[in-house]
Scaffold this motif. Sequence first.
Motif, PDB file in Angstrom:
ATOM      1  N   GLN A 140       2.157   6.703   6.810  1.00 43.50           N
ATOM      2  CA  GLN A 140       2.183   5.356   6.144  1.00 43.50           C
ATOM      3  C   GLN A 140       0.911   4.506   6.902  1.00 43.50           C
ATOM      4  OE1 GLN A 140       6.864   5.198   4.987  1.00 43.50           O
ATOM      5  NE2 GLN A 140       5.868   3.442   5.821  1.00 43.50           N
ATOM      6  N   MET A 141       0.570   3.595   5.891  1.00 44.24           N
ATOM      7  CA  MET A 141      -0.147   2.400   6.517  1.00 44.24           C
ATOM      8  C   MET A 141       0.808   1.618   7.225  1.00 44.24           C
ATOM      9  SD  MET A 141      -3.438   1.517   6.071  1.00 44.24           S
ATOM     10  CE  MET A 141      -4.148   1.702   4.656  1.00 44.24           C
ATOM     11  N   ILE A 142       0.228   1.333   8.721  1.00 38.26           N
ATOM     12  CA  ILE A 142       1.070   0.712   9.460  1.00 38.26           C
ATOM     13  C   ILE A 142       0.113  -0.307  10.378  1.00 38.26           C
ATOM     14  CG2 ILE A 142       2.509   1.043  11.423  1.00 38.26           C
ATOM     15  CD1 ILE A 142       3.454   3.782  10.475  1.00 38.26           C
ATOM     16  N   PRO A 143       0.633  -1.571  10.677  1.00 37.50           N
ATOM     17  CA  PRO A 143      -0.099  -2.380  11.519  1.00 37.50           C
ATOM     18  C   PRO A 143      -0.425  -1.648  12.824  1.00 37.50           C
ATOM     19  CG  PRO A 143       1.780  -3.713  10.618  1.00 37.50           C
ATOM     20  CD  PRO A 143       2.052  -2.142  10.356  1.00 37.50           C
ATOM     21  N   VAL A 144      -1.775  -2.060  13.407  1.00 38.18           N
ATOM     22  CA  VAL A 144      -2.190  -1.457  14.534  1.00 38.18           C
ATOM     23  C   VAL A 144      -1.095  -2.003  15.660  1.00 38.18           C
ATOM     24  CG1 VAL A 144      -4.091  -1.558  16.394  1.00 38.18           C
ATOM     25  CG2 VAL A 144      -4.514  -1.609  13.956  1.00 38.18           C
ATOM     26  N   PRO A 145      -0.621  -3.024  15.946  1.00 41.45           N
ATOM     27  CA  PRO A 145       0.171  -3.188  17.056  1.00 41.45           C
ATOM     28  C   PRO A 145       1.447  -2.389  16.809  1.00 41.45           C
ATOM     29  CG  PRO A 145      -0.679  -5.326  16.248  1.00 41.45           C
ATOM     30  CD  PRO A 145      -1.081  -4.240  15.215  1.00 41.45           C
ATOM     31  N   MET A 146       2.091  -2.267  15.660  1.00 41.00           N
ATOM     32  CA  MET A 146       3.107  -1.419  15.627  1.00 41.00           C
ATOM     33  C   MET A 146       2.828   0.212  15.816  1.00 41.00           C
ATOM     34  SD  MET A 146       5.522  -0.757  12.217  1.00 41.00           S
ATOM     35  CE  MET A 146       6.629   0.642  12.189  1.00 41.00           C
ATOM     36  N   TYR A 159       0.729  -1.285   0.043  1.00 35.45           N
ATOM     37  CA  TYR A 159       0.202  -0.155  -0.088  1.00 35.45           C
ATOM     38  C   TYR A 159       0.942   1.110  -0.046  1.00 35.45           C
ATOM     39  CZ  TYR A 159      -3.714   3.170   0.997  1.00 35.45           C
ATOM     40  OH  TYR A 159      -4.626   4.309   1.016  1.00 35.45           O
ATOM     41  N   ASN A 160       1.807   1.226   0.833  1.00 36.60           N
ATOM     42  CA  ASN A 160       2.810   2.639   0.731  1.00 36.60           C
ATOM     43  C   ASN A 160       3.598   2.699  -0.365  1.00 36.60           C
ATOM     44  OD1 ASN A 160       1.994   3.050   3.610  1.00 36.60           O
ATOM     45  ND2 ASN A 160       3.483   1.428   4.532  1.00 36.60           N
ATOM     46  N   LEU A 161       3.808   1.699  -0.782  1.00 41.71           N
ATOM     47  CA  LEU A 161       4.862   1.693  -2.059  1.00 41.71           C
ATOM     48  C   LEU A 161       3.969   2.437  -3.330  1.00 41.71           C
ATOM     49  CD1 LEU A 161       6.498  -1.562  -2.386  1.00 41.71           C
ATOM     50  CD2 LEU A 161       7.679   0.454  -2.528  1.00 41.71           C
ATOM     51  N   GLY A 162       2.525   1.872  -3.463  1.00 36.57           N
ATOM     52  CA  GLY A 162       1.549   2.552  -4.246  1.00 36.57           C
ATOM     53  C   GLY A 162       1.152   4.118  -4.047  1.00 36.57           C
ATOM     54  N   MET A 163       1.045   4.156  -2.630  1.00 38.23           N
ATOM     55  CA  MET A 163       0.802   5.389  -2.253  1.00 38.23           C
ATOM     56  C   MET A 163       1.694   6.648  -2.647  1.00 38.23           C
ATOM     57  SD  MET A 163      -1.748   6.841  -0.022  1.00 38.23           S
ATOM     58  CE  MET A 163      -1.670   8.124   1.235  1.00 38.23           C
ATOM     59  N   THR A 196      -2.006   3.391  -9.441  1.00 31.71           N
ATOM     60  CA  THR A 196      -1.926   2.367  -8.607  1.00 31.71           C
ATOM     61  C   THR A 196      -3.368   2.154  -7.687  1.00 31.71           C
ATOM     62  OG1 THR A 196      -0.991   3.253  -6.731  1.00 31.71           O
ATOM     63  CG2 THR A 196       0.593   2.545  -8.275  1.00 31.71           C
ATOM     64  N   GLN A 197      -3.745   1.030  -7.170  1.00 32.13           N
ATOM     65  CA  GLN A 197      -4.936   0.915  -6.528  1.00 32.13           C
ATOM     66  C   GLN A 197      -4.665   1.643  -5.263  1.00 32.13           C
ATOM     67  OE1 GLN A 197      -5.536  -3.371  -5.784  1.00 32.13           O
ATOM     68  NE2 GLN A 197      -5.906  -3.669  -7.616  1.00 32.13           N
ATOM     69  N   PRO A 198      -3.751   1.741  -4.581  1.00 32.91           N
ATOM     70  CA  PRO A 198      -3.603   2.718  -3.263  1.00 32.91           C
ATOM     71  C   PRO A 198      -3.972   4.235  -3.684  1.00 32.91           C
ATOM     72  CG  PRO A 198      -2.082   1.253  -3.078  1.00 32.91           C
ATOM     73  CD  PRO A 198      -2.573   0.971  -4.433  1.00 32.91           C
ATOM     74  N   GLU A 199      -3.113   4.562  -4.597  1.00 28.41           N
ATOM     75  CA  GLU A 199      -3.470   6.077  -5.090  1.00 28.41           C
ATOM     76  C   GLU A 199      -5.158   6.296  -5.315  1.00 28.41           C
ATOM     77  OE1 GLU A 199       0.333   7.622  -7.200  1.00 28.41           O
ATOM     78  OE2 GLU A 199      -0.184   5.944  -7.908  1.00 28.41           O
TER      79      GLU A 199
END
Length: 324
Positions: free
Chosen positions: A188-194, A72-76, A83-86
């Motif tokens: 950035q899109m980041i996992p919730v625990p992180m 996701y972050n690469l696309g963003m 890209t799909q994220p954009e």
Amino acid sequence: MSHQAEVAHVPWEKVADSIEFIPGRYSKKFQSESVAREMLGCEPVDIDRLVDAGLPFDDRSGVRHFDANDLYNLGMYSNKSTTQPELAFRMLFRFAGRPVDDLLREKSWDFRVQLECVDCAEVAPWRIAEPDVVRFGGRVADVAAPEASSGSAEYSATVTTTGARTPLVSPVLRRLVRDYLDAGYRWQMIPVPMQADYELVHSLGATSCIAASLYLAERFRAAGYRAEAKRGWFCGVLGGALDLPHACVEVADDDGALKTVDIAKAQLAARLSTKTEAFQELCLGSIYNKVIPSTASGNASFGYHECGSRLPVQVRTDIRVALR
């Protein structure tokens, strides 16, 4: 050569160098290479180049798998516009460039939360972070709360949100918010625990709604203000059928009123367009009808099952505009 043509040829290696990949202890590499190519709109050779540039992967039976957040972050941040994220980002935030009056009226939502306790030990009560909109002028009706059971459960309600312009008045709070926005952290899109490990997130030069909210709440308290990071949901995404947990800061302002600082949405709107200033200002103290706050604190889970299982409850939320 046009600007559009120029950005279309930004090398993937440079895109990879511009983001922070998810550290191994938080990474879950479940997305196959075919999914990666589809998300990024690229060819196998491009995936090879990204891997050579450091994109982490797991090899399972000869197939490379990647973390969805990394993709996701690469696309963003690819600046390729295709890209799909954009495309998803532009669609999610198309409202931010419109007049904000529509965000201040009442809006009702069909709200459903599905809870699944994997490796469930026994029949036991469920605890869920319920919608907490009454404090902000909203309503919750037709509540169906889960009874004690094993394995899975569901919570449903009709939730009515509303908006109000209540901008921050404290110059101290506004300065702390502005300092954070000017610090240059990249969303950035980041996992919730992180995200709960906000010191790690910020040390990487990155940010997210939970990390930013936890950090700002701490800074507000250090300045003498009562503040808490709270979790909730961002609504109306892809027709509503997308779980999009959210976080913001609640802080008692100099005028005695409880204000909401939605710092991540202000950051994201600023990336979208220079025509989002009114929405960005709304995020700095006011409330708007596309967010449902919950009773959960900033880094807490939305759901628990008291069966004794050590594995976290899986939570899936479906929020759609109420038609009735």
